[in-house]
Design an enzyme around this catalytic site. Structure first.
Site, short mmCIF file in Angstrom:
data_model
loop_
_atom_site.label_atom_id
_atom_site.label_comp_id
_atom_site.label_asym_id
_atom_site.label_seq_id
_atom_site.Cartn_x
_atom_site.Cartn_y
_atom_site.Cartn_z
N TYR A 135 6.84 -6.67 -0.11
CA TYR A 135 6.72 -5.38 0.57
C TYR A 135 7.19 -5.58 2.00
N GLN A 137 7.98 -4.13 5.23
CA GLN A 137 7.86 -2.98 6.13
C GLN A 137 7.90 -3.45 7.60
N THR A 138 6.96 -4.33 7.96
CA THR A 138 6.82 -4.73 9.37
C THR A 138 8.07 -5.43 9.90
N GLY A 177 4.81 -11.08 3.05
CA GLY A 177 4.38 -12.23 2.25
C GLY A 177 5.26 -12.35 1.02
N GLN A 330 -32.95 -17.62 12.36
CA GLN A 330 -31.96 -17.85 11.29
C GLN A 330 -31.93 -16.63 10.36
N GLU A 424 -2.30 -4.80 6.82
CA GLU A 424 -2.59 -3.46 6.29
C GLU A 424 -3.15 -2.54 7.37
N ASP A 426 -3.77 -2.80 11.86
CA ASP A 426 -4.68 -3.39 12.86
C ASP A 426 -5.97 -2.55 12.89
C1 LIG Z 1 -11.14 -15.24 0.17
C2 LIG Z 1 -10.78 -13.86 -0.06
C3 LIG Z 1 -9.37 -13.63 0.35
C4 LIG Z 1 -9.05 -12.17 0.19
C5 LIG Z 1 -7.60 -11.98 0.23
C6 LIG Z 1 -7.25 -10.53 -0.09
C7 LIG Z 1 -5.83 -10.43 -0.50
C8 LIG Z 1 -5.35 -9.04 -0.43
C9 LIG Z 1 -3.89 -9.04 -0.39
C10 LIG Z 1 -3.47 -8.43 0.87
C11 LIG Z 1 -2.18 -9.03 1.31
C12 LIG Z 1 -1.90 -8.49 2.64
C13 LIG Z 1 -0.47 -8.25 2.81
C14 LIG Z 1 -0.25 -7.40 3.98
C15 LIG Z 1 0.60 -6.40 3.93
C16 LIG Z 1 0.85 -5.53 5.09
O1 LIG Z 1 0.33 -5.69 6.14
S1 LIG Z 1 1.97 -4.27 4.82
C17 LIG Z 1 2.18 -3.46 6.35
C18 LIG Z 1 0.99 -2.64 6.70
N1 LIG Z 1 1.26 -1.87 7.86
C19 LIG Z 1 0.41 -1.03 8.36
O2 LIG Z 1 -0.68 -0.87 7.86
C20 LIG Z 1 0.89 -0.21 9.53
C21 LIG Z 1 -0.20 0.57 10.19
N2 LIG Z 1 0.29 1.83 10.66
C22 LIG Z 1 0.17 2.98 9.93
O3 LIG Z 1 -0.39 2.99 8.85
C23 LIG Z 1 0.69 4.30 10.44
O4 LIG Z 1 1.89 4.33 10.99
C24 LIG Z 1 -0.35 5.02 11.33
C25 LIG Z 1 -0.75 4.20 12.54
C26 LIG Z 1 -1.57 5.24 10.45
C27 LIG Z 1 0.16 6.42 11.73
O5 LIG Z 1 0.93 6.42 12.82
P1 LIG Z 1 1.47 7.84 13.42
O6 LIG Z 1 2.80 7.56 14.02
O7 LIG Z 1 0.44 8.51 14.22
O8 LIG Z 1 1.59 8.65 12.13
P2 LIG Z 1 2.66 9.53 11.47
O9 LIG Z 1 3.54 8.63 10.69
O10 LIG Z 1 3.30 10.43 12.45
O11 LIG Z 1 1.70 10.40 10.49
C28 LIG Z 1 0.65 11.19 11.03
C29 LIG Z 1 -0.05 11.98 9.94
O12 LIG Z 1 -0.08 11.23 8.72
C30 LIG Z 1 -1.41 10.91 8.37
N3 LIG Z 1 -1.40 9.58 7.75
C31 LIG Z 1 -1.12 8.42 8.35
N4 LIG Z 1 -1.20 7.44 7.45
C32 LIG Z 1 -1.51 7.97 6.27
C33 LIG Z 1 -1.75 7.43 4.97
N5 LIG Z 1 -1.66 6.14 4.74
N6 LIG Z 1 -2.05 8.28 3.99
C34 LIG Z 1 -2.17 9.62 4.21
N7 LIG Z 1 -1.98 10.18 5.44
C35 LIG Z 1 -1.65 9.36 6.45
C36 LIG Z 1 -2.17 10.98 9.65
O13 LIG Z 1 -3.52 11.18 9.42
C37 LIG Z 1 -1.51 12.14 10.32
O14 LIG Z 1 -1.97 13.32 9.70
P3 LIG Z 1 -2.08 14.68 10.52
O15 LIG Z 1 -3.04 14.42 11.66
O16 LIG Z 1 -2.64 15.65 9.54
O17 LIG Z 1 -0.72 14.99 11.00
C1 LIG Z 2 -1.12 -12.71 7.31
C2 LIG Z 2 -0.32 -11.46 7.46
C3 LIG Z 2 0.35 -10.96 6.36
C4 LIG Z 2 1.15 -9.83 6.48
N1 LIG Z 2 1.85 -9.39 5.40
C5 LIG Z 2 2.70 -8.34 5.54
C6 LIG Z 2 3.49 -7.90 4.43
O1 LIG Z 2 3.41 -8.44 3.32
N2 LIG Z 2 4.37 -6.89 4.63
C7 LIG Z 2 4.49 -6.26 5.84
O2 LIG Z 2 5.30 -5.34 5.94
N3 LIG Z 2 3.73 -6.63 6.88
C8 LIG Z 2 2.85 -7.66 6.77
N4 LIG Z 2 2.08 -8.05 7.84
C9 LIG Z 2 2.22 -7.36 9.12
C10 LIG Z 2 1.02 -6.50 9.48
O3 LIG Z 2 0.94 -5.37 8.68
C11 LIG Z 2 1.08 -6.12 10.96
O4 LIG Z 2 0.99 -7.30 11.71
C12 LIG Z 2 -0.03 -5.16 11.30
O5 LIG Z 2 0.21 -3.90 10.75
C13 LIG Z 2 -0.26 -5.03 12.82
O6 LIG Z 2 0.89 -4.63 13.45
P1 LIG Z 2 1.49 -5.40 14.72
O7 LIG Z 2 1.63 -6.81 14.36
O8 LIG Z 2 2.65 -4.62 15.13
O9 LIG Z 2 0.36 -5.30 15.81
P2 LIG Z 2 0.45 -4.50 17.18
O10 LIG Z 2 0.46 -3.04 16.87
O11 LIG Z 2 1.54 -5.01 18.02
O12 LIG Z 2 -0.95 -4.86 17.80
C14 LIG Z 2 -1.14 -5.61 19.00
C15 LIG Z 2 -2.37 -5.04 19.75
O13 LIG Z 2 -2.07 -3.73 20.20
C16 LIG Z 2 -3.10 -2.83 19.85
N5 LIG Z 2 -2.50 -1.51 19.58
C17 LIG Z 2 -1.36 -1.22 18.93
N6 LIG Z 2 -1.15 0.10 18.89
C18 LIG Z 2 -2.18 0.67 19.51
C19 LIG Z 2 -2.55 2.03 19.79
N7 LIG Z 2 -1.81 3.06 19.37
N8 LIG Z 2 -3.70 2.26 20.46
C20 LIG Z 2 -4.48 1.24 20.85
N9 LIG Z 2 -4.18 -0.07 20.61
C21 LIG Z 2 -3.06 -0.34 19.96
C22 LIG Z 2 -3.72 -3.44 18.59
O14 LIG Z 2 -5.07 -3.02 18.44
C23 LIG Z 2 -3.62 -4.93 18.89
O15 LIG Z 2 -4.74 -5.29 19.66
C24 LIG Z 2 1.25 -9.17 7.73
C25 LIG Z 2 0.56 -9.67 8.83
C26 LIG Z 2 -0.22 -10.80 8.71
C27 LIG Z 2 -0.94 -11.33 9.91
#
Ligand SMILES: CCCCCCCCCCCCC/C=C/C(=O)SCCNC(=O)CCNC(=O)[C@H](O)C(C)(C)COP(=O)(O)OP(=O)(O)OC[C@H]1O[C@@H](n2cnc3c(N)ncnc32)[C@H](O)[C@@H]1OP(=O)(O)O
Ligand SMILES: Cc1cc2nc3c(=O)[nH]c(=O)nc-3n(C[C@H](O)[C@H](O)[C@H](O)COP(=O)(O)OP(=O)(O)OC[C@H]3O[C@@H](n4cnc5c(N)ncnc54)[C@H](O)[C@@H]3O)c2cc1C
Length: 664
Positions: A135, A137-138, A177, A330, A424, A426
């Site tokens: 996946y 995206q980032t 990943g 504790q 997924e 921050d």
């Molecule tokens: C021992 C145990 C071990 C356990 C291990 C577990 C394993 C599990 C496996 C996991 C593996 C991890 C791999 C990791 C993968 C990743 O990290 S993938 C990348 C993930 N990235 C993110 O999560 C990025 C975060 N940012 C966002 O989600 C969005 O951009 C945002 C910050 C939420 C929104 O930004 P903004 O610019 O304000 O938003 P817009 O794009 O303009 O949209 C605004 C409107 O959309 C609504 N909205 C936003 N997100 C969603 C959503 N997901 N679904 C539905 N709606 C959404 C938002 O509320 C706004 O709505 P309105 O206010 O009505 O306009």
């Molecule tokens: C182990 C690991 C696995 C991952 N796997 C994947 C993957 O499979 N696919 C993928 O696409 N991505 C993956 N990611 C990326 C991950 O989804 C991003 O790192 C995550 O979404 C956070 O984004 P960033 O790194 O840009 O943090 P940043 O947004 O740069 O955050 C830095 C700091 O800024 C603050 N900040 C940012 N924006 C705001 C705001 N609007 N208001 C206030 N504070 C703010 C945050 O709270 C944080 O303290 C992975 C990351 C890790 C660590």
């Protein structure tokens, strides 16, 4: 000493039916049986050994993970395991691997965002692992701000293709990943450009490596991003970087459930909301909430068993010293974590239901619950992962010095878990999403549209703004209505206070930024209310087994009253409770700790973890900690020889030099 149960006396104190509690923890008898079978299958297979993991250098570690993942896939096929069994088996292997992203994000992204034809084409290949996906995206420059991604997908009508390109260094994909060394394909998120015009972020299926020799395809640069936090831990995963130099893919590889691009390069929006492009994140956040209870319960199981084994001080007349679990300090650190593990289990179960419900509604073109599902998955992911990461570290400290040993299992558990606070979404960024949802809800109060679901308490805003806590004695805090009203009043008042402050700003976005720390606190209060209320809802169910429901009531009390104690500033500042009532809550909490104490070991036994899965000498089932620690020390490679490598080169000349100085 073999076979002696050093925790037997503890187990004799149990006041409830542990076997029935195991079913409650698992969710159903069926789930318990599947989990139990898969856990034992993995524990009894030497290929899945993991105690040497923290000693391995990165290349060996990674190859070892490939070996285990491939072997797991072979066993899954040989044994014809169902999807449920296979997923359990993978989780008990307990090693982050490319398969997590293939099954956990690549497949769900195609299922959620692909059209029927796209699913028909790609899913069978993915299900048979004839292609392996990630996946992507980032990017290096943007993670949280998805709208800020820079990778472009420009439609070329001449050839009916998209051209995927990385225009800047910061547009390099960074973190996905499974990307670094394994994936053959990725769902790549990029800005759609049609006839020079931008149309937002969309997902595209892009082949990255040859299916013949695994080399990157022309125009693709791909590599691992390097070592991460801790030994072993998440370094088994090949998080990757990726750049595109005008890579061409057919038009039908854009995931087109949300929007379609026609042959002549026009965009057509279907009637599903564009936020569904973010759907995979909603799905994964929901699974992360379920996993939080697993990670926290593992840490708590280790700390609880060890706290019953460990003795310090308090010996009189040569008698045994005090078990550290008997110290109130504790208990006040450990039992809220135990209660939180159960609370997260139940809220995870509920969130899974909510997610299934929203998915069914979406299929029937009912999008009304999507904002709530987004707020709940984002907020609960944030809350549960933060508490779990902190809880694992607290469990390490609860184990004193030995908790710092790799063989306690806690350092690696922390290192592998803590990125859940970031990936997924921050955790702060996600709480701000909840805050937006809350502010929108408050602004719509009185508009004739009653708030529903987890936000329905806002419909009673007038009552919640005025009511006062009726608690007169400590025992009154055992009344669920008293506790629920306290959490509702606190959450409602914090949201309303933020909304009132926001209304003073002429520019709402400026106000939101200025008040963001307060808004996060209001969002946390709302999410804690959800967890507390779902725990109470669980207690409404028919729960069989001697004493099981009673124990859960005690844990629910511990969970809610420890939060009330910890955040008493909020409850006092919003004038719902008096200082006297806060103090009574703490008195009741202490009393509840005494009720947990005799059942503590049984409550962690109910998690049904094998010693293999726990991976901790301090947490082993029989409590025979000291001989195991002593033996493990001798297995360290540093103890292979009495005189260490480097003696001749460094220690001997040093000592000789000291000798010369001494002679002078
Ligand atoms: C021992 C145990 C071990 C356990 C291990 C577990 C394993 C599990 C496996 C996991 C593996 C991890 C791999 C990791 C993968 C990743 O990290 S993938 C990348 C993930 N990235 C993110 O999560 C990025 C975060 N940012 C966002 O989600 C969005 O951009 C945002 C910050 C939420 C929104 O930004 P903004 O610019 O304000 O938003 P817009 O794009 O303009 O949209 C605004 C409107 O959309 C609504 N909205 C936003 N997100 C969603 C959503 N997901 N679904 C539905 N709606 C959404 C938002 O509320 C706004 O709505 P309105 O206010 O009505 O306009
Ligand atoms: C182990 C690991 C696995 C991952 N796997 C994947 C993957 O499979 N696919 C993928 O696409 N991505 C993956 N990611 C990326 C991950 O989804 C991003 O790192 C995550 O979404 C956070 O984004 P960033 O790194 O840009 O943090 P940043 O947004 O740069 O955050 C830095 C700091 O800024 C603050 N900040 C940012 N924006 C705001 C705001 N609007 N208001 C206030 N504070 C703010 C945050 O709270 C944080 O303290 C992975 C990351 C890790 C660590």
């Amino acid at each position: 000493m073999e076979g002696v149960d050093y925790l037997a006396d503890e187990r004799k104190k149990t006041e409830f039916d542990v076997e029935e509690m195991k079913i409650v923890w698992a969710g159903s008898r069926h789930t318990f049986e599947v989990s139990d079978r898969m856990a034992k299958l993995v524990a009894n297979d030497p290929v899945f050994r993991k105690d040497d993991r923290v000693m391995l250098a990165r290349k060996d570690l990674f190859k070892n993970t490939l070996r285990k993942a491939t072997y797991a896939w072979k066993r899954i096929n040989e044994l014809r395991l169902s999807e449920e069994e296979a997923s359990k088996l993978r989780s008990f292997v307990d090693e982050p691997a490319f398969t997590d992203l293939h099954w956990g994000m690549f497949v769900p992204a195609i299922k959620g965002q692909g059209t029927d034809e796209q699913q028909k084409k790609w899913l069978p290949l993915a299900y048979k692992m004839q292609i392996i996906g990630c996946y992507a995206q980032t990017e290096l420059g943007h993670g949280s701000n998805v709208q800020g991604l820079e990778t472009t997908a420009t439609f070329d009508p001449q050839t009916d293709e998209f051209v995927i390109h990385s225009p800047t260094l910061t547009s390099s994909k960074w973190w996905p990943g499974g990307l670094g060394k394994v994936s053959t394909h990725g769902v790549v998120y990029a800005r759609l450009i049609l006839d020079g015009q931008e149309h937002g972020i969309h997902g595209f299926i892009v082949q990255l490596r040859s299916l013949e020799d695994h080399r990157p395809l022309p125009g693709i640069t791909v590599a691992d991003i390097g070592m991460k936090f801790g030994s072993g831990a998440y370094n088994t995963m090949d998080n990757g970087l990726l750049r595109f130099d005008h890579v061409r893919i057919p038009r039908d590889q854009m995931l087109m459930r949300v929007s379609q691009v026609t042959r002549d390069g026009k965009i057509v929006q279907s009637d599903v909301p564009r936020q569904l492009v973010y759907g995979t994140m909603v799905y994964v956040r929901q699974t992360i909430v379920q996993d939080a209870s697993i990670a926290l319960s593992r840490a708590v199981c280790i700390a609880t068993r060890y706290s019953a084994v460990r003795r310090q001080f308090g010996s009189s007349n040569g008698g045994p010293e005090t078990q550290v679990i008997d110290y109130k300090t504790q208990q006040s650190r450990l039992f809220p974590l135990l209660a939180s593990a159960y609370a997260f289990r139940f809220v995870g179960e509920w969130l899974k239901w909510l997610y299934t419900d929203v998915t069914q509604r979406l299929q029937a073109n009912d999008f009304s619950t999507l904002p709530e599902a987004h707020a709940c998955t984002a907020g609960l992911k944030s809350l549960t992962t933060s508490v779990t990461a902190d809880g694992i570290e607290e469990s390490r400290k609860l184990c004193g010095g030995h908790g710092y040993l790799a063989s306690s299992g806690l350092p690696e558990l922390f290192a592998v878990y803590v990125p859940a606070c970031t990936y997924e979404g921050d955790n702060t960024v996600l709480m701000l999403q909840v805050a937006r949802f809350l502010m929108k809800t408050v602004s719509q109060l009185g508009s004739g549209k009653p708030p529903v679901g987890t936000i329905s308490y806002m419909g009673r805003i007038e009552q919640l703004m005025q009511c006062r806590c009726a608690v007169k004695k400590a025992g009154d805090w055992l009344n669920p209505n008293a506790v629920l009203e306290a959490f509702e009043a606190r959450a409602a008042r914090m949201s309303v206070s933020c909304a009132q402050k926001l209304s003073k700003f002429s520019n709402p976005e400026e106000g939101f930024a200025e008040l963001s720390a307060d808004l996060v606190e209001a969002a946390v209060a709302h999410c804690q209310l959800i967890v507390v209320s779902k725990f109470f809802e669980k207690l409404q169910q028919d729960i069989p087994g001697k004493g099981v429901k009673r124990q859960l009531e005690v844990l629910c009390g511990v969970y809610s009253l420890h939060l009330l104690h910890k955040h008493q500033g909020d409850f006092l500042a919003t004038s719902y409770i008096t200082p006297k009532q806060a103090s009574l809550a703490n008195d009741q909490l202490r009393e509840l700790y005494s009720q947990v104490r005799p059942n503590a070991i049984a409550l962690v036994d109910a998690f049904n973890y094998t010693d293999h899965y726990l991976g901790s000498i301090l947490g082993c089932y029989d409590g025979n900690v000291y001989p195991k620690l002593y033996e493990a020390a001798w297995r360290d490679p540093l103890n292979d020889s009495v005189i260490p490598d480097g003696y001749e080169q460094y220690i001997r000349p040093l000592l000789k030099q000291q000798l010369r100085v001494a002679k002078l």
